[in-house]
Design a protein around this motif. Structure first.
Motif, mmCIF file in Angstrom:
data_model
loop_
_atom_site.group_PDB
_atom_site.id
_atom_site.type_symbol
_atom_site.label_atom_id
_atom_site.label_comp_id
_atom_site.label_asym_id
_atom_site.label_seq_id
_atom_site.Cartn_x
_atom_site.Cartn_y
_atom_site.Cartn_z
ATOM 1 N N TRP A 220 39.676 21.176 43.175
ATOM 2 C CA TRP A 220 39.392 20.489 41.918
ATOM 3 C C TRP A 220 37.914 20.135 41.804
ATOM 4 O O TRP A 220 37.341 20.176 40.709
ATOM 5 C CB TRP A 220 40.249 19.230 41.815
ATOM 6 C CG TRP A 220 40.067 18.490 40.533
ATOM 7 C CD1 TRP A 220 39.351 17.345 40.312
ATOM 8 C CD2 TRP A 220 40.597 18.863 39.257
ATOM 9 N NE1 TRP A 220 39.413 16.980 38.993
ATOM 10 C CE2 TRP A 220 40.176 17.892 38.314
ATOM 11 C CE3 TRP A 220 41.406 19.923 38.818
ATOM 12 C CZ2 TRP A 220 40.519 17.945 36.969
ATOM 13 C CZ3 TRP A 220 41.743 19.979 37.479
ATOM 14 C CH2 TRP A 220 41.305 19.008 36.577
ATOM 15 N N LEU A 226 37.898 26.595 41.567
ATOM 16 C CA LEU A 226 38.970 26.292 40.622
ATOM 17 C C LEU A 226 39.042 27.339 39.527
ATOM 18 O O LEU A 226 40.125 27.804 39.145
ATOM 19 C CB LEU A 226 38.744 24.903 40.013
ATOM 20 C CG LEU A 226 39.734 24.473 38.929
ATOM 21 C CD1 LEU A 226 41.144 24.389 39.487
ATOM 22 C CD2 LEU A 226 39.309 23.118 38.332
ATOM 23 N N SER A 230 42.366 29.644 39.113
ATOM 24 C CA SER A 230 43.139 29.432 37.889
ATOM 25 C C SER A 230 43.061 30.637 36.959
ATOM 26 O O SER A 230 44.018 30.923 36.221
ATOM 27 C CB SER A 230 42.655 28.170 37.169
ATOM 28 O OG SER A 230 41.274 28.272 36.840
ATOM 29 N N LEU A 233 45.694 32.905 38.134
ATOM 30 C CA LEU A 233 47.008 32.340 37.818
ATOM 31 C C LEU A 233 47.414 32.674 36.395
ATOM 32 O O LEU A 233 48.496 33.207 36.142
ATOM 33 C CB LEU A 233 46.980 30.824 38.020
ATOM 34 C CG LEU A 233 48.174 30.046 37.445
ATOM 35 C CD1 LEU A 233 49.453 30.414 38.173
ATOM 36 C CD2 LEU A 233 47.916 28.544 37.526
ATOM 37 N N PHE A 234 46.538 32.389 35.427
ATOM 38 C CA PHE A 234 46.894 32.594 34.022
ATOM 39 C C PHE A 234 46.912 34.071 33.650
ATOM 40 O O PHE A 234 47.703 34.489 32.810
ATOM 41 C CB PHE A 234 45.936 31.814 33.122
ATOM 42 C CG PHE A 234 46.202 30.342 33.121
ATOM 43 C CD1 PHE A 234 47.282 29.826 32.436
ATOM 44 C CD2 PHE A 234 45.383 29.484 33.836
ATOM 45 C CE1 PHE A 234 47.545 28.467 32.438
ATOM 46 C CE2 PHE A 234 45.637 28.115 33.842
ATOM 47 C CZ PHE A 234 46.714 27.602 33.150
ATOM 48 N N ASN A 352 45.898 28.391 47.287
ATOM 49 C CA ASN A 352 45.732 29.673 46.602
ATOM 50 C C ASN A 352 47.028 30.473 46.631
ATOM 51 O O ASN A 352 47.412 31.095 45.631
ATOM 52 C CB ASN A 352 44.599 30.461 47.267
ATOM 53 C CG ASN A 352 44.211 31.692 46.481
ATOM 54 O OD1 ASN A 352 44.411 31.766 45.273
ATOM 55 N ND2 ASN A 352 43.661 32.683 47.159
ATOM 56 N N PHE A 355 49.401 29.243 44.035
ATOM 57 C CA PHE A 355 49.028 29.755 42.712
ATOM 58 C C PHE A 355 49.510 31.189 42.545
ATOM 59 O O PHE A 355 50.052 31.561 41.501
ATOM 60 C CB PHE A 355 47.506 29.691 42.537
ATOM 61 C CG PHE A 355 47.000 28.361 42.057
ATOM 62 C CD1 PHE A 355 46.376 28.240 40.829
ATOM 63 C CD2 PHE A 355 47.140 27.225 42.826
ATOM 64 C CE1 PHE A 355 45.900 27.012 40.378
ATOM 65 C CE2 PHE A 355 46.674 26.000 42.394
ATOM 66 C CZ PHE A 355 46.055 25.885 41.167
ATOM 67 N N SER A 359 52.389 32.282 39.982
ATOM 68 C CA SER A 359 52.058 33.180 38.872
ATOM 69 C C SER A 359 52.977 34.390 38.863
ATOM 70 O O SER A 359 53.412 34.844 37.798
ATOM 71 C CB SER A 359 50.596 33.621 38.966
ATOM 72 O OG SER A 359 50.356 34.366 40.150
ATOM 73 N N TRP A 394 37.443 31.241 29.777
ATOM 74 C CA TRP A 394 36.915 30.804 31.080
ATOM 75 C C TRP A 394 35.379 30.886 31.131
ATOM 76 O O TRP A 394 34.762 30.209 31.935
ATOM 77 C CB TRP A 394 37.541 31.618 32.205
ATOM 78 C CG TRP A 394 38.620 30.901 32.956
ATOM 79 C CD1 TRP A 394 38.701 30.710 34.308
ATOM 80 C CD2 TRP A 394 39.791 30.279 32.411
ATOM 81 N NE1 TRP A 394 39.832 30.012 34.640
ATOM 82 C CE2 TRP A 394 40.525 29.732 33.498
ATOM 83 C CE3 TRP A 394 40.291 30.115 31.127
ATOM 84 C CZ2 TRP A 394 41.712 29.043 33.320
ATOM 85 C CZ3 TRP A 394 41.485 29.432 30.956
ATOM 86 C CH2 TRP A 394 42.176 28.917 32.027
#
Length: 415
Positions: A220, A226, A230, A233-234, A352, A355, A359, A394
């Motif tokens: 974080w 991060l 992330s 992930l998305f 990680n 995640f 995902s 992003w």
């Protein structure tokens, strides 16, 4: 991709004997696991003829891996990582031995297969972060991008070859596959046992909520890490189409089971080719923009696949998606390892892995849910568009990631 004379050559990497031992161990271990999963899945279906039970095999592996991830990261950061990997491989070998004995004595059952699936999931919670956190101890920082790419090449080769070999051996029965997996796990464990490297001094602080969540707190605080984690992930959550491939093979492309097999293997083939390219010519400049462009390209590939009615075009789109996703994987894993101090790498790698697992699992659910609302084509196309939008978003949300130039932020030079 640019050639940089200051970067270690691939031949330099192959002379790093501890790394090459780990690389060979990962290839053998991954192939063994792929063969084992082919055999367990087929064996379960022979015993129960239940698609539900096939799904339970995957769930029984995912649940303990998720539940143990934070504790596993703490263990990896406090103990000898090579020994942890060796123990994990040995436990998987014991699982293969138990299955071999059960098949030989006709004692295999649904309960046994599900119980051993729990064991495999628990083991992977420790093995994955230990392997990832071990690589930076075996190669110089500037060689890490090539090392990550070469590791990915070996892993992808094993993912492609393992199930094929397992399927061939299954002609002789499940016992033949279990026996071959046992042999490969033994070889993999012995290779790791032979690893010799400098083990940094680490504190043995007690397990607390603070130490368990230290990896989450670190990620974080480090916006580059991060953003990279992330983003993946998305991208996978929105853009994955694996769960819908049977629908595409049967109802849209009209190819049947053989076509489904080719569709499932196409991303791995593309990933293997790209990992070999990255091993020879790693991304050395503009890594942030390259990472974001690779994710956007993955989304475009999903849009093309979703709209395609040509089997050949669909295969090409999936293969290219695997290739650009490998660019994402190598850059992301290298950045995460280099941005993380050694005493935190196990816990960060465990987060990680959460995640990545989330995902993949949630991505399949998302695909199915949106397909129920929008149809399979609408689901895949919408997911691809969403992935492109995430990559663009992003750029604004994580400017330090987008502006990252070199994979090694501050090149290490000896005076």
């Amino acid at each position: 991709m640019h050639a940089d004379p200051t970067q270690p050559a691939f031949s330099d990497l192959t002379r790093e004997r501890p790394y090459m031992h780990l690389w060979a161990s990962r290839v053998f271990g991954t192939a063994a696991m792929q063969m084992l999963m082919v055999a367990i899945g087929w064996h379960m279906y022979e015993l129960t003829s239940s698609a539900w039970d096939l799904g339970l095999v995957g769930l029984y592996q995912f649940a303990p891996a998720l539940a143990l991830a934070l504790w596993a990261g703490h263990v990896v950061d406090r103990h000898h990582r090579g020994r942890i990997v060796a123990i994990c491989l040995a436990v998987q070998g014991v699982v293969a031995l138990v299955l071999f004995a059960a098949e030989a004595s006709h004692q295999a059952s649904r309960g046994l297969l599900l119980g051993l699936s729990l064991v495999l999931g628990a083991v992977r919670a420790f093995q994955m972060p230990a392997q990832q956190a071990l690589v930076p101890l075996l190669v110089p920082p500037l060689a890490l991008p090539r090392a990550m790419a070469f590791s990915s090449a070996g892993t992808q080769g094993a993912i492609i070859g393992g199930p094929a070999l397992g399927g061939l051996l299954f002609v002789a029965g499940a016992g033949a596959v279990y026996g071959a997996s046992l042999l490969l796990f033994v070889v993999a464990a012995l290779l790791v046992v032979r690893l010799r490297y400098v083990q940094p001094e680490r504190s043995r602080e007690p397990v607390t909520v603070q130490t368990l969540l230290a990896g989450v707190h670190f990620i974080w605080q480090r916006k580059t890490v991060l953003g990279a984690i992330s983003l993946d992930l998305f991208a996978v959550l929105l853009g994955g189409a694996v769960a819908l491939l049977p629908i595409y093979a049967k109802d849209i492309l009209h190819t049947g089971p053989w076509g489904l097999g080719l569709l499932r293997s196409a991303p791995a083939v593309g990933a293997l080719v790209m990992s070999i390219v990255l091993t020879r010519r790693p991304v050395e400049r503009h890594v942030g923009r390259t990472l974001l462009a690779a994710v956007a390209a993955f989304g475009v590939c999903m849009i093309v696949f979703g709209l395609s009615r040509s089997f050949t075009l669909s295969l090409i789109a999936l293969a290219v998606s695997g290739g650009v996703d490998m660019v994402n994987v190598v850059i992301r894993q290298t950045l995460v390892q280099l941005e993380t101090p050694d005493e935190m790498r196990g816990r960060v790698s465990s987060v990680n892995s959460i995640f990545i697992g989330a995902s993949n699992q949630l991505g399949e659910f998302e695909s199915g849910a949106t397909a129920a609302l929008l149809g399979p084509v609408g689901s895949v196309v919408a997911g691809g568009i969403g992935t492109v939008l995430v990559a663009l978003g992003w750029v604004k949300l994580f400017p330090t990631l987008a502006e990252r130039d070199r994979i090694v932020a501050a090149p290490i030079r000896k005076e």
